[in-house]
Design a protein around this motif. Structure first.
Motif, mmCIF file in Angstrom:
data_model
loop_
_atom_site.group_PDB
_atom_site.id
_atom_site.type_symbol
_atom_site.label_atom_id
_atom_site.label_comp_id
_atom_site.label_asym_id
_atom_site.label_seq_id
_atom_site.Cartn_x
_atom_site.Cartn_y
_atom_site.Cartn_z
ATOM 1 N N ASN A 23 7.030 -4.306 7.731
ATOM 2 C CA ASN A 23 6.552 -3.685 6.494
ATOM 3 C C ASN A 23 7.573 -3.713 5.373
ATOM 4 N N LEU A 26 6.967 -8.177 4.487
ATOM 5 C CA LEU A 26 5.761 -8.591 3.770
ATOM 6 C C LEU A 26 5.901 -8.402 2.253
ATOM 7 N N ALA A 95 -2.267 -6.931 3.579
ATOM 8 C CA ALA A 95 -0.991 -6.870 2.844
ATOM 9 C C ALA A 95 -0.853 -8.063 1.894
ATOM 10 N N THR A 305 2.394 7.874 10.515
ATOM 11 C CA THR A 305 1.095 7.558 11.116
ATOM 12 C C THR A 305 1.209 6.339 12.039
ATOM 13 N N ILE A 328 -3.470 10.544 7.510
ATOM 14 C CA ILE A 328 -3.347 9.414 6.586
ATOM 15 C C ILE A 328 -4.568 8.498 6.613
ATOM 16 N N GLU A 330 -8.550 7.537 8.144
ATOM 17 C CA GLU A 330 -9.741 8.272 8.590
ATOM 18 C C GLU A 330 -10.267 7.810 9.943
HETATM 19 C C1 EPZ Z 1 1.255 0.704 4.621
HETATM 20 O O1 EPZ Z 1 -0.107 0.403 4.467
HETATM 21 C C2 EPZ Z 1 1.675 0.046 5.919
HETATM 22 N N1 EPZ Z 1 1.491 -1.407 5.819
HETATM 23 C C3 EPZ Z 1 0.830 0.613 7.071
HETATM 24 O O2 EPZ Z 1 1.305 0.028 8.282
HETATM 25 C C4 EPZ Z 1 1.046 2.120 7.130
HETATM 26 O O3 EPZ Z 1 0.233 2.667 8.142
HETATM 27 C C5 EPZ Z 1 0.676 2.741 5.776
HETATM 28 O O4 EPZ Z 1 1.456 2.123 4.726
HETATM 29 C C6 EPZ Z 1 0.947 4.233 5.738
HETATM 30 O O5 EPZ Z 1 2.294 4.489 6.018
HETATM 31 C C7 EPZ Z 1 2.407 -2.123 5.124
HETATM 32 O O6 EPZ Z 1 3.367 -1.595 4.583
HETATM 33 C C8 EPZ Z 1 2.172 -3.603 5.053
HETATM 34 P P1 EPZ Z 1 -1.251 3.280 2.009
HETATM 35 P P2 EPZ Z 1 -0.833 0.711 3.045
HETATM 36 O O7 EPZ Z 1 -1.643 2.561 0.768
HETATM 37 O O8 EPZ Z 1 0.129 0.583 1.937
HETATM 38 C C9 EPZ Z 1 -5.351 5.390 0.970
HETATM 39 C C10 EPZ Z 1 1.136 -0.913 10.409
HETATM 40 O O9 EPZ Z 1 0.669 -0.449 11.462
HETATM 41 N N2 EPZ Z 1 -5.319 4.546 -0.247
HETATM 42 O O10 EPZ Z 1 0.032 4.045 2.001
HETATM 43 O O11 EPZ Z 1 -2.086 -0.086 3.022
HETATM 44 C C11 EPZ Z 1 -5.491 4.575 2.224
HETATM 45 O O12 EPZ Z 1 -6.852 4.315 2.486
HETATM 46 C C12 EPZ Z 1 0.395 -0.714 9.107
HETATM 47 O O13 EPZ Z 1 2.236 -1.521 10.311
HETATM 48 C C13 EPZ Z 1 -6.330 4.697 -1.191
HETATM 49 O O14 EPZ Z 1 -7.250 5.508 -1.036
HETATM 50 O O15 EPZ Z 1 -1.205 2.253 3.210
HETATM 51 C C14 EPZ Z 1 -4.858 5.454 3.263
HETATM 52 O O16 EPZ Z 1 -5.800 6.397 3.705
HETATM 53 C C15 EPZ Z 1 -0.960 -0.057 9.313
HETATM 54 N N3 EPZ Z 1 -6.279 3.920 -2.318
HETATM 55 C C16 EPZ Z 1 -3.743 6.174 2.498
HETATM 56 O O17 EPZ Z 1 -4.090 6.050 1.109
HETATM 57 C C17 EPZ Z 1 -5.274 3.017 -2.550
HETATM 58 O O18 EPZ Z 1 -5.277 2.359 -3.604
HETATM 59 C C18 EPZ Z 1 -2.350 5.566 2.693
HETATM 60 O O19 EPZ Z 1 -2.470 4.191 2.461
HETATM 61 C C19 EPZ Z 1 -4.269 2.897 -1.570
HETATM 62 C C20 EPZ Z 1 -4.310 3.665 -0.438
#
Ligand code: EPZ
Length: 419
Positions: A23, A26, A95, A305, A328, A330
């Motif tokens: 992470n 990427l 990503a 998470t 974090i 759903e």
């Molecule tokens: C990053 O995903 C990580 N991936 C995820 O790791 C990690 O679980 C997540 O952050 C939380 O820590 C990478 O860094 C490549 P978020 P990301 O945007 O950025 C909602 C793994 O297992 N949200 O922080 O996609 C979203 O739906 C992966 O390595 C919106 O609603 O996660 C989620 O419920 C899985 N609108 C929450 O926020 C948006 O525009 C957190 O998502 C963006 C996010």
């Protein structure tokens, strides 16, 4: 489809190491689009998601030479790229949306497929788009694609409605080349955000505050290519620490950074493990049986998470009942039904899972559904009596570099079966 077969055979013992952080890799690979020329990235993990990101960059006209034995990739970014990320690639790895910010900032235009949802949730990108709009990008959604256009992005003061890791990364990369100053409020604070800011600053950006919830970026007119070694993967390291905890073992994970795992270390200690920084890594000694603990996932520096499924596996044979709350995503309990097949006693009500510890688990054929769920099933297999076969391990290969080899080196009876 490959499977991994595990026969529980006692404590994990020995020394292993954490590979480069998925992470961090990427967003850093995507940031190469911000600067024409030759970039060299070291300590890059050998993962399916990394090769997908390299494919995305190649479709844009970049050259990427990957060396598995050296864990290095040379990327040559031309002056002009084809600023598109096709659905075929984005649907395999959300990503890929991390190219949006760099393309809009340096190429004035981007056409990136909307990522679909995935097993753990809808995962929209509305906040990414809100941030880019605040920097002056015109955003349109047509035929499942995000089209972004901008003569030159203009720095702005913006705030996210919720904390988003890749949303913060996308906007930080875009702001690096915007005209003027950008302030990002309610920014994510993950170590991978700090690492990306380190790389951007090495390229000539002027970013401060990364790692806090307020990031300040003074836009510059151009960035230069970079030579950078990527930080270790804290989630892989945490998974290996749990392998010691769940088997009553004694494992040193070299290159793991204690400061990146404070919340997990605190919880492992609460469960009765001895966890100590040692020799440039972290050592974990597990008791014969851990004590039940309660977990609530939160944004960094809270409990990650990405470690929830692994710690749930640990709790299935704990003394007592543990209450796990996933705040974090759903739908991040896909591993529950599979753990139940192994004898776990878990009840789920919305975001809350109650795990009643059992004296033992029994091996069974189970199915991986997403990256961290598959790690959870492998960990449960290390503890279970008898044979566990984890199917669809392509999920595991997205984010773990030869996990079965690392566990084998710690004494696990584990093998990959070509399917
Ligand atoms: C990053 O995903 C990580 N991936 C995820 O790791 C990690 O679980 C997540 O952050 C939380 O820590 C990478 O860094 C490549 P978020 P990301 O945007 O950025 C909602 C793994 O297992 N949200 O922080 O996609 C979203 O739906 C992966 O390595 C919106 O609603 O996660 C989620 O419920 C899985 N609108 C929450 O926020 C948006 O525009 C957190 O998502 C963006 C996010």
């Amino acid at each position: 489809m490959d499977a991994i077969v595990i026969k529980g055979n006692g404590p994990m013992k020995g020394v292993t190491h954490a590979s480069g952080a998925k992470n961090a890799a990427l967003p850093i690979l995507a940031s190469s689009l911000l600067a024409e020329g030759e970039h060299l990235y070291r300590n890059v993990p050998d993962l399916a998601d990394v090769s997908t990101m390299l494919k995305v960059l190649r479709t844009m006209g970049c050259e990427a030479d990957w060396s598995a034995e050296k864990h290095e990739v040379h990327i040559r970014v031309p002056k002009q790229v084809l600023p598109e990320a096709p659905y075929e690639l984005v649907k395999t790895m959300r990503a890929s949306v991390l190219v949006l910010g760099p393309l809009a900032a340096r190429h004035g235009r981007a056409r990136v497929s909307m990522p679909g949802g995935c097993a753990i949730g809808a995962r929209p990108i509305d906040q990414h788009l809100k941030g880019l709009k605040a920097l002056g990008a015109q955003i349109e959604l047509t035929e499942g694609y995000v089209e972004a256009k901008a003569e030159r992005l203009i720095g702005a003061r913006l705030g996210f409605d919720l904390i988003t890791v890749t949303g913060t990364e996308n906007v930080m990369m875009a702001a690096a080349l915007a005209k003027g100053r950008t302030l990002i409020e309610n920014a994510a604070r993950e170590p991978e955000i700090e690492e990306l800011a380190r790389v951007l600053n090495k390229m000539g950006a002027k970013i401060s505050g990364a790692g806090t919830d307020l990031i300040s970026i003074e836009g510059v007119d151009g960035l230069k290519p970079v030579d950078h070694a990527i930080i270790p993967d804290r989630i892989e390291a945490g998974t290996l620490l749990v392998a010691a905890a769940i088997t009553g073992g004694d494992v040193l994970v070299k290159d793991a950074v204690p400061e990146h795992l404070e919340a997990l270390i605190f919880k492992l200690r609460e469960a009765g493990c001895t966890v100590t920084p040692e020799g440039g890594g972290i050592r974990c000694r597990g008791p014969a049986r851990v004590k039940a603990i309660d977990i609530k996932t939160q944004e960094h520096p809270g409990f990650p998470t990405d470690m929830q499924a692994q710690v749930m596996a640990l709790m299935t044979t704990a003394e007592g009942a543990s209450v796990i709350t996933e705040n974090i995503f759903e739908n991040r309990y896909m591993h529950v039904a599979e753990l139940r097949r192994m004898g776990a006693d878990i009840t789920v009500d919305g975001a809350v899972a109650v795990v009643r510890g059992q004296p033992k688990l029994s091996g069974a054929p189970v199915m991986a559904t997403d990256l961290r769920a598959s790690a959870s099933l492998v960990l449960a297999g290390l503890r279970a009596e008898g044979k566990t076969t984890v199917g669809r391990v392509y999920h595991l290969d997205r984010g773990y570099e030869h996990l079965e080899r690392k566990l084998m080196s710690l004494g696990a009876d584990i093998q990959r079966v070509k399917g």
